[in-house]
Scaffold this motif. Sequence first.
Motif, mmCIF file in Angstrom:
data_model
loop_
_atom_site.group_PDB
_atom_site.id
_atom_site.type_symbol
_atom_site.label_atom_id
_atom_site.label_comp_id
_atom_site.label_asym_id
_atom_site.label_seq_id
_atom_site.Cartn_x
_atom_site.Cartn_y
_atom_site.Cartn_z
ATOM 1 N N LYS A 1 -5.107 7.982 3.159
ATOM 2 C CA LYS A 1 -6.547 8.016 2.888
ATOM 3 C C LYS A 1 -7.294 7.027 3.780
ATOM 4 O O LYS A 1 -8.351 7.356 4.322
ATOM 5 C CB LYS A 1 -6.818 7.722 1.409
ATOM 6 N N GLU A 2 -6.760 5.846 3.950
ATOM 7 C CA GLU A 2 -7.424 4.850 4.793
ATOM 8 C C GLU A 2 -7.510 5.326 6.240
ATOM 9 O O GLU A 2 -8.513 5.085 6.914
ATOM 10 C CB GLU A 2 -6.713 3.495 4.698
ATOM 11 N N GLN A 3 -6.463 6.005 6.723
ATOM 12 C CA GLN A 3 -6.503 6.556 8.076
ATOM 13 C C GLN A 3 -7.585 7.628 8.185
ATOM 14 O O GLN A 3 -8.326 7.671 9.170
ATOM 15 C CB GLN A 3 -5.138 7.135 8.450
ATOM 16 N N MET B 1 0.855 -1.173 0.000
ATOM 17 C CA MET B 1 0.000 0.000 0.000
ATOM 18 C C MET B 1 0.905 1.241 0.000
ATOM 19 O O MET B 1 1.840 1.323 0.789
ATOM 20 C CB MET B 1 -0.916 -0.020 1.222
ATOM 21 N N SER B 2 0.585 2.202 -0.837
ATOM 22 C CA SER B 2 1.379 3.431 -0.906
ATOM 23 C C SER B 2 1.106 4.313 0.311
ATOM 24 O O SER B 2 0.092 4.148 1.005
ATOM 25 C CB SER B 2 1.057 4.200 -2.183
ATOM 26 N N ASP B 3 2.013 5.266 0.558
ATOM 27 C CA ASP B 3 1.811 6.206 1.659
ATOM 28 C C ASP B 3 0.517 6.982 1.476
ATOM 29 O O ASP B 3 -0.208 7.241 2.437
ATOM 30 C CB ASP B 3 2.983 7.187 1.742
ATOM 31 N N ARG B 4 0.227 7.343 0.222
ATOM 32 C CA ARG B 4 -1.002 8.095 -0.066
ATOM 33 C C ARG B 4 -2.241 7.271 0.265
ATOM 34 O O ARG B 4 -3.188 7.766 0.881
ATOM 35 C CB ARG B 4 -1.003 8.508 -1.536
ATOM 36 N N ASP B 5 -2.232 6.001 -0.141
ATOM 37 C CA ASP B 5 -3.366 5.120 0.145
ATOM 38 C C ASP B 5 -3.522 4.889 1.645
ATOM 39 O O ASP B 5 -4.637 4.861 2.167
ATOM 40 C CB ASP B 5 -3.222 3.791 -0.587
ATOM 41 N N GLU B 6 -2.395 4.741 2.342
ATOM 42 C CA GLU B 6 -2.447 4.558 3.785
ATOM 43 C C GLU B 6 -3.018 5.797 4.469
ATOM 44 O O GLU B 6 -3.838 5.693 5.384
ATOM 45 C CB GLU B 6 -1.050 4.255 4.325
ATOM 46 N N SER C 1 -10.989 5.972 8.198
ATOM 47 C CA SER C 1 -11.235 5.290 9.463
ATOM 48 C C SER C 1 -11.764 6.270 10.513
ATOM 49 O O SER C 1 -12.703 5.951 11.252
ATOM 50 C CB SER C 1 -9.937 4.638 9.952
#
Length: 121
Positions: free
Chosen positions: A8-10, A1-6, A13
Amino acid sequence: MSDRDEFKEQVYSVVQRIPKGRVTSYGHIAKLINHPRHARHVGTAMRESPPNLPWQRVVSFQGKISPRVPLDNCARQAQLLRQEGVVVEADEMGLFCVDLTLYGWFPAEAAGSGDVQIGGT
């Protein structure tokens, strides 16, 4: 998972945890995910949010519904918040606004649900 995707997921959440009838700010979400200077990045993530996310519960640090294109999305956000029992009014500039002292959701930490504060920034 890319930093950007991580990132966004945070963001997503935290947004999932905003209670119905409450709102929080882009900046507070950034603070909760340990990126306190990235409120604009939270806004960018919100533009790409999944359809089931309660996006309407995120407003500016002043309680204003951020203008966006198309402009009718502001009215849609206000309508969705009103359906949740949030009072949304127009300010002197005609922007939709929520009273954060009444409807703000500002937990001290992203993981803890017992340390929620209502109001403040």
